[in-house]
Scaffold this motif. Structure first.
Motif, PDB file in Angstrom:
ATOM      1  N   GLY A  20     -89.658 -43.064  12.439  1.00  7.35           N
ATOM      2  CA  GLY A  20     -90.831 -42.790  11.616  1.00  7.35           C
ATOM      3  C   GLY A  20     -92.106 -43.478  12.032  1.00  7.35           C
ATOM      4  O   GLY A  20     -93.157 -43.205  11.452  1.00  7.35           O
ATOM      5  N   GLY A  40     -99.953 -38.291   4.656  1.00 10.14           N
ATOM      6  CA  GLY A  40     -98.508 -38.471   4.599  1.00 10.14           C
ATOM      7  C   GLY A  40     -98.026 -39.650   5.416  1.00 10.14           C
ATOM      8  O   GLY A  40     -96.892 -39.656   5.902  1.00 10.14           O
ATOM      9  N   SER A  58     -94.472 -42.241   9.192  1.00  9.98           N
ATOM     10  CA  SER A  58     -94.352 -40.930   8.554  1.00  9.98           C
ATOM     11  C   SER A  58     -92.947 -40.418   8.830  1.00  9.98           C
ATOM     12  O   SER A  58     -92.725 -39.639   9.765  1.00  9.98           O
ATOM     13  N   ASP A  60     -89.279 -38.557   8.760  1.00 10.33           N
ATOM     14  CA  ASP A  60     -88.783 -37.196   8.584  1.00 10.33           C
ATOM     15  C   ASP A  60     -87.255 -37.264   8.573  1.00 10.33           C
ATOM     16  O   ASP A  60     -86.656 -37.611   9.588  1.00 10.33           O
ATOM     17  N   ARG A  62     -88.543 -36.996   4.283  1.00  9.04           N
ATOM     18  CA  ARG A  62     -89.317 -37.846   3.381  1.00  9.04           C
ATOM     19  C   ARG A  62     -88.640 -37.884   2.020  1.00  9.04           C
ATOM     20  O   ARG A  62     -88.128 -36.872   1.540  1.00  9.04           O
ATOM     21  N   ARG A 204     -90.288 -33.232   6.510  1.00  4.99           N
ATOM     22  CA  ARG A 204     -91.669 -33.713   6.515  1.00  4.99           C
ATOM     23  C   ARG A 204     -92.672 -32.570   6.404  1.00  4.99           C
ATOM     24  O   ARG A 204     -93.679 -32.699   5.704  1.00  4.99           O
ATOM     25  N   TYR A 207     -92.943 -31.690   2.872  1.00  9.14           N
ATOM     26  CA  TYR A 207     -93.640 -32.759   2.158  1.00  9.14           C
ATOM     27  C   TYR A 207     -95.146 -32.647   2.373  1.00  9.14           C
ATOM     28  O   TYR A 207     -95.935 -32.769   1.420  1.00  9.14           O
TER      29      TYR A 207
END
Length: 222
Positions: A20, A40, A58, A60, A62, A204, A207
């Protein structure tokens, strides 16, 4: 080194590593923080060769908590019905952040460094970060805080000094967000604890689509 004068700049989210991490460096100034959350992304200190740096993440998938999926145990429901806790909003933000940053057992290397605490207090002073306080009488026994942009509430951390106090804070938060018209409660990652409360993973890309819609909402936390 953090440079508060540097303008926010982040790589595309697809450039994030498998764990991430998207970017290391930048600043914890409000413009960096707010731009990150709108995209995000969230900050997390990391140690590199005994130096503490700011990483921007960030992940993935989330973690999110759908309002209708919140799990309330029978014990907590009873305690809430009996009125064992009292709740306030933004009454003691800095104390809640301090409570979240306090050492927990053997794990005293908290991600909420003093710099991170100060960054969230600054966001609070600007109206972008909020807290739920849980009281028993005059004693602060738990709480949580997070960042709010439009209809997004990004939960950052919670703490308790009395059993169930942090979970009670979450129940109060979810009810409050629903009442105010929020649409997205971000919990960053899921783990066994957050999953037990009802949190789930979403891709992600999904999201980010929901985030974009949420941040365009015109809602207020208080």
């Amino acid at each position: 080194m953090l440079n508060s004068r540097e303008k926010p700049h982040f790589p595309p989210l697809a450039a994030a590593s498998p764990d991430g991490v998207l970017f290391v460096g930048g600043s914890l100034a409000p413009d960096w923080m707010l731009e990150a959350y709108r995209r995000g992304i969230f900050p997390m200190p990391i140690k590199v060769e005994r130096r503490r740096l700011i990483a921007w993440l960030s992940p993935d998938p989330r973690g999110v908590l759908e309002f209708g999926d919140l799990h309330i145990s029978q014990r907590l429901a009873r305690r809430l019905r009996r009125g064992e806790f009292q709740f306030t909003l933004d009454r003691a933000f800095a104390l809640v952040v301090e409570g979240c940053a306090a050492p927990r057992g053997l794990d005293d290397d908290c991600w909420l460094t003093l710099a991170m605490q100060n960054a969230y207090v600054t966001l609070h002073e600007l109206g972008h970060a909020h807290s739920v306080e849980v009281w028993q009488g005059r004693h602060l026994v738990g709480g949580l805080f997070g960042v709010s942009i439009g209809g997004l509430f990004a939960g950052e951390s919670m703490f308790y000094r009395v059993t169930d106090a942090s979970k009670a804070a979450l129940v109060f938060l979810v009810e409050h967000l629903q009442t105010r018209g929020y649409s997205l409660l971000d919990v960053q990652w899921t783990n066994s604890h957050t999953r037990s409360l009802g949190a789930t993973d979403v891709p992600r890309d999904e999201y980010v689509r929901r985030l974009t819609a949420a941040t365009e909402q015109h809602v207020d936390f208080v």
